[in-house]
Design a protein around this motif. Structure first.
Motif, mmCIF file in Angstrom:
data_model
loop_
_atom_site.group_PDB
_atom_site.id
_atom_site.type_symbol
_atom_site.label_atom_id
_atom_site.label_comp_id
_atom_site.label_asym_id
_atom_site.label_seq_id
_atom_site.Cartn_x
_atom_site.Cartn_y
_atom_site.Cartn_z
ATOM 1 N N SER A 173 0.831 -1.209 0.000
ATOM 2 C CA SER A 173 0.000 0.000 0.000
ATOM 3 C C SER A 173 0.863 1.255 0.000
ATOM 4 O O SER A 173 0.524 2.254 -0.650
ATOM 5 N N GLU A 174 1.999 1.223 0.705
ATOM 6 C CA GLU A 174 2.891 2.376 0.734
ATOM 7 C C GLU A 174 3.597 2.555 -0.602
ATOM 8 O O GLU A 174 3.790 3.669 -1.076
ATOM 9 N N MET A 176 2.457 1.776 -3.536
ATOM 10 C CA MET A 176 1.506 2.317 -4.503
ATOM 11 C C MET A 176 1.137 3.758 -4.162
ATOM 12 O O MET A 176 0.971 4.596 -5.062
ATOM 13 N N ARG A 177 0.994 4.063 -2.883
ATOM 14 C CA ARG A 177 0.645 5.432 -2.491
ATOM 15 C C ARG A 177 1.741 6.407 -2.901
ATOM 16 O O ARG A 177 1.461 7.506 -3.395
ATOM 17 N N ARG A 178 2.989 5.994 -2.711
ATOM 18 C CA ARG A 178 4.107 6.870 -3.033
ATOM 19 C C ARG A 178 4.253 7.032 -4.543
ATOM 20 O O ARG A 178 4.586 8.110 -5.036
ATOM 21 N N GLY A 179 4.063 5.957 -5.289
ATOM 22 C CA GLY A 179 4.083 6.034 -6.744
ATOM 23 C C GLY A 179 5.441 6.260 -7.365
ATOM 24 O O GLY A 179 5.539 6.626 -8.537
ATOM 25 N N ARG A 211 12.402 3.166 2.513
ATOM 26 C CA ARG A 211 11.988 3.957 1.358
ATOM 27 C C ARG A 211 13.217 4.421 0.575
ATOM 28 O O ARG A 211 14.328 4.329 1.069
ATOM 29 N N ARG A 228 7.825 12.506 -0.310
ATOM 30 C CA ARG A 228 7.144 11.213 -0.197
ATOM 31 C C ARG A 228 7.967 10.215 0.603
ATOM 32 O O ARG A 228 7.428 9.446 1.403
ATOM 33 N N GLY A 232 5.920 8.400 5.920
ATOM 34 C CA GLY A 232 5.569 6.988 5.930
ATOM 35 C C GLY A 232 5.626 6.421 7.334
ATOM 36 O O GLY A 232 5.956 7.120 8.294
#
Length: 292
Positions: A173-174, A176-179, A211, A228, A232
């Motif tokens: 989920s992280e 995809m959220r960050r992209g 990250r 981004r 997190g």
């Protein structure tokens, strides 16, 4: 100018770690500069590099400002010793070839373990102590067979002095959220799951969030990326980065060049300092309560 990194109530701690120290003169100078400014709190060193012993002098006096670790290198460079199976011509394979060999069970455990030992030895010969952590160039430290050798060496040589291992897993989920380079980040995450399970099961200290995966495209918005990356979960999050100055040695050794200069410029900038202050983020070393 170094920024005020004093811890205040409600502030968040982040380990900001520069990879590839000693890869090339410009990379080492840029990393040492950022550590001195308080804009990095860790760096991983490539002890296979012919520049290693000379460049390590740049880190003298900075050990209290950043964790100095080993950036285990098993791709694209010459190993420190004979590796007839993995590097029969004296040069380590590409990242893709190493991943395929690891997944196919074609790596020789003894050969890998011996090279891990040699790279730790090369660090200790300079600093007189083990590295503060182990991670891997191209995240090679988390691959099958390799990660077992890393865990064994860590427990025997680093654990008595503290230290930690870098985990490269993060929730889907992280990602995809960050992209930011989501496919690459997902592959790195998947390849590191077994290593993370073993590390945690053995009670080995490690970051609890990761990250920093990016495409290294000139089109990337670096300020937006770091906003981004710094946002997190985790109480011990680690964000990797790749600052540097371009020189002939870097161009000959790595395909990531000018984006390193853009990263250095941003991390050294008032804009980045303002981001840290606005979000009340403190760049810290791994151990609780320490920092630049």
């Amino acid at each position: 100018m170094a920024i005020d990194q004093s811890l205040s109530p409600g502030s968040r701690s982040v380990i900001l770690c520069a990879d590839d120290f000693a890869l090339a003169p410009g990379v080492s100078r840029a990393i040492a500069d950022l550590i001195a400014r308080g804009r990095l709190s860790a760096t991983g060193c490539m002890t296979v590099s012919p520049f290693w012993r000379e460049h390590a002098r740049l880190l003298r006096g900075l050990e209290e400002k950043a964790d100095i670790g080993l950036h285990l290198t098993l791709t694209d460079h010459a190993p420190l010793g004979s590796m007839p199976r993995l590097a029969p011509q004296g040069r380590l394979p590409s990242n893709g070839r190493l991943i395929l060999a690891a997944l196919a069970g074609r790596l020789d455990r003894s050969e890998i373990a011996s090279e891990v030992e040699r790279q730790i030895d090369a660090f200790e010969e300079v600093f007189g102590r083990p590295p503060a952590f182990i991670d891997g160039h191209h995240h090679a430290h988390q691959l099958p067979v390799i990660h077992d050798a890393v865990i064994e060496a860590f427990e025997r040589r680093l654990a008595p002095y503290g230290g930690y291992l870098r985990l490269c897993c993060e929730p889907k989920s992280e990602i995809m959220r960050r992209g930011a380079a989501p496919l690459r980040a997902a592959v790195i995450d998947a390849l590191g799951r077994a290593f993370a399970r073993k590390t945690r099961a053995r009670g080995i200290a490690s970051n609890d969030s990761f990250r920093g995966v990016r495409s290294f495209s000139d089109r990337e918005d670096i300020p937006r990326l770091f906003e981004r990356f710094l946002d997190g979960p985790g109480e011990q999050p680690l964000v990797m980065c790749h600052p540097g100055f371009v020189d002939d040695a870097l161009a000959a050794r790595d395909h990531v060049t000018h984006t390193r200069e853009a990263e250095h410029a941003y991390l050294a900038s008032e804009t980045f300092g303002d981001l840290l202050a606005r979000r009340d983020i403190r760049l810290t070393r791994f151990a609780a309560g320490t920092g630049p």
